[in-house]
Scaffold this motif. Structure first.
Motif, mmCIF file in Angstrom:
data_model
loop_
_atom_site.group_PDB
_atom_site.id
_atom_site.type_symbol
_atom_site.label_atom_id
_atom_site.label_comp_id
_atom_site.label_asym_id
_atom_site.label_seq_id
_atom_site.Cartn_x
_atom_site.Cartn_y
_atom_site.Cartn_z
ATOM 1 N N PRO A 73 0.421 -0.996 -0.032
ATOM 2 C CA PRO A 73 0.374 0.301 -0.205
ATOM 3 C C PRO A 73 0.986 1.861 0.016
ATOM 4 C CG PRO A 73 -1.181 -1.653 1.390
ATOM 5 C CD PRO A 73 0.441 -1.698 1.803
ATOM 6 N N SER A 74 2.096 1.256 0.981
ATOM 7 C CA SER A 74 3.105 2.495 0.334
ATOM 8 C C SER A 74 4.007 2.325 -0.195
ATOM 9 C CB SER A 74 3.424 2.486 2.008
ATOM 10 O OG SER A 74 4.008 1.801 2.503
ATOM 11 N N GLN A 75 4.577 1.221 -0.760
ATOM 12 C CA GLN A 75 5.186 1.457 -2.023
ATOM 13 C C GLN A 75 5.703 0.091 -2.786
ATOM 14 O OE1 GLN A 75 9.134 0.564 0.822
ATOM 15 N NE2 GLN A 75 9.168 -1.574 0.906
ATOM 16 N N VAL A 76 6.142 0.383 -4.199
ATOM 17 C CA VAL A 76 6.678 -0.526 -4.798
ATOM 18 C C VAL A 76 7.734 -1.014 -4.950
ATOM 19 C CG1 VAL A 76 6.177 -1.148 -7.374
ATOM 20 C CG2 VAL A 76 4.630 0.344 -6.225
ATOM 21 N N LYS A 105 4.352 -3.653 -15.453
ATOM 22 C CA LYS A 105 3.783 -3.679 -14.897
ATOM 23 C C LYS A 105 3.183 -3.618 -13.506
ATOM 24 C CE LYS A 105 2.537 -3.422 -19.142
ATOM 25 N NZ LYS A 105 1.333 -2.445 -20.222
ATOM 26 N N LEU A 106 1.635 -2.491 -13.493
ATOM 27 C CA LEU A 106 1.759 -2.208 -11.525
ATOM 28 C C LEU A 106 0.007 -3.273 -11.685
ATOM 29 C CD1 LEU A 106 2.874 0.522 -10.995
ATOM 30 C CD2 LEU A 106 4.160 -0.821 -10.392
ATOM 31 N N LYS A 107 0.296 -4.224 -10.247
ATOM 32 C CA LYS A 107 -1.573 -4.398 -10.652
ATOM 33 C C LYS A 107 -1.951 -3.042 -9.634
ATOM 34 C CE LYS A 107 0.409 -8.831 -8.610
ATOM 35 N NZ LYS A 107 0.853 -9.259 -7.250
ATOM 36 N N GLN A 108 -1.921 -2.076 -9.416
ATOM 37 C CA GLN A 108 -2.539 -0.553 -8.846
ATOM 38 C C GLN A 108 -2.401 0.257 -9.309
ATOM 39 O OE1 GLN A 108 -5.901 -1.738 -7.137
ATOM 40 N NE2 GLN A 108 -5.183 -3.706 -7.349
ATOM 41 N N PRO A 109 -2.337 1.866 -9.892
ATOM 42 C CA PRO A 109 -2.587 2.756 -10.205
ATOM 43 C C PRO A 109 -1.148 3.268 -8.741
ATOM 44 C CG PRO A 109 -4.538 2.849 -10.332
ATOM 45 C CD PRO A 109 -4.312 1.547 -9.245
ATOM 46 N N LEU A 110 -0.049 3.576 -9.288
ATOM 47 C CA LEU A 110 0.720 4.129 -8.341
ATOM 48 C C LEU A 110 0.839 4.775 -6.926
ATOM 49 C CD1 LEU A 110 3.942 3.905 -7.577
ATOM 50 C CD2 LEU A 110 4.209 5.990 -9.223
ATOM 51 N N SER A 111 -0.729 6.271 -7.468
ATOM 52 C CA SER A 111 -0.988 6.955 -6.609
ATOM 53 C C SER A 111 0.024 7.317 -5.380
ATOM 54 C CB SER A 111 -2.407 6.502 -6.257
ATOM 55 O OG SER A 111 -3.100 5.275 -7.018
ATOM 56 N N GLY A 112 1.314 7.819 -5.676
ATOM 57 C CA GLY A 112 1.901 8.888 -4.922
ATOM 58 C C GLY A 112 2.852 7.731 -4.101
ATOM 59 N N ARG A 113 2.352 6.474 -4.150
ATOM 60 C CA ARG A 113 3.108 5.399 -3.159
ATOM 61 C C ARG A 113 4.775 5.685 -3.351
ATOM 62 N NH1 ARG A 113 1.083 -0.800 -4.840
ATOM 63 N NH2 ARG A 113 0.625 0.851 -6.866
ATOM 64 N N THR A 114 5.437 5.775 -2.535
ATOM 65 C CA THR A 114 7.383 5.449 -2.990
ATOM 66 C C THR A 114 7.708 3.857 -3.860
ATOM 67 O OG1 THR A 114 7.157 6.227 -1.047
ATOM 68 C CG2 THR A 114 9.361 5.366 -1.624
#
Length: 127
Positions: A73-76, A105-114
């Protein structure tokens, strides 16, 4: 030194070139990622991976062999592995380097994650 992408040396390119000269040839190795570009829908990161062989060369002894994307939820955390089966070494020179682009490819949009690099756990600059 000639660069195939307009003649400019970015910090990410310089760091990649330096990493190439410090890395021995042979076998797969995870590459440092310093910067990435985010798609408009925020579901794809495009990273630059520096290799010694141009993409249109007849012999491709360097290949992207794996990529990882670990999301929370907070980082990739992202990583790209390149195998180097070249029959020669590059020595201690910074005179050769070609950029390949790898889409992650990300499962969820980045949305501000680090976004962190998997090799050093350093923050990846998103452009």
């Amino acid at each position: 030194m000639a660069f195939p992408f307009g003649g400019k040396m970015t910090p990410a390119l310089f760091m990649g070139l330096a990493a190439m000269t410090l890395t021995a040839c042979g076998g797969p190795q995870w590459r440092d990622i310093n910067a990435a570009t985010l798609s408009k829908d925020e579901r794809t990161l495009i990273v630059e991976v520096l290799v010694a062989i141009p993409e249109d060369a007849a012999s491709q002894c360097e290949k992207v062999t794996d990529a990882e994307v670990n999301e929370s939820p907070s980082q990739v955390i992202i990583g790209v592995e390149v195998s180097d089966d070249c029959p020669y070494t590059w020595g201690d020179t910074l005179s050769v380097g070609y950029v390949r682009f790898v889409k992650l490819k990300l499962k969820q949009p980045l949305s501000g994650r680090t976004v962190l690099d998997s090799t050093r756990h350093q923050r990846v600059r998103i452009g």
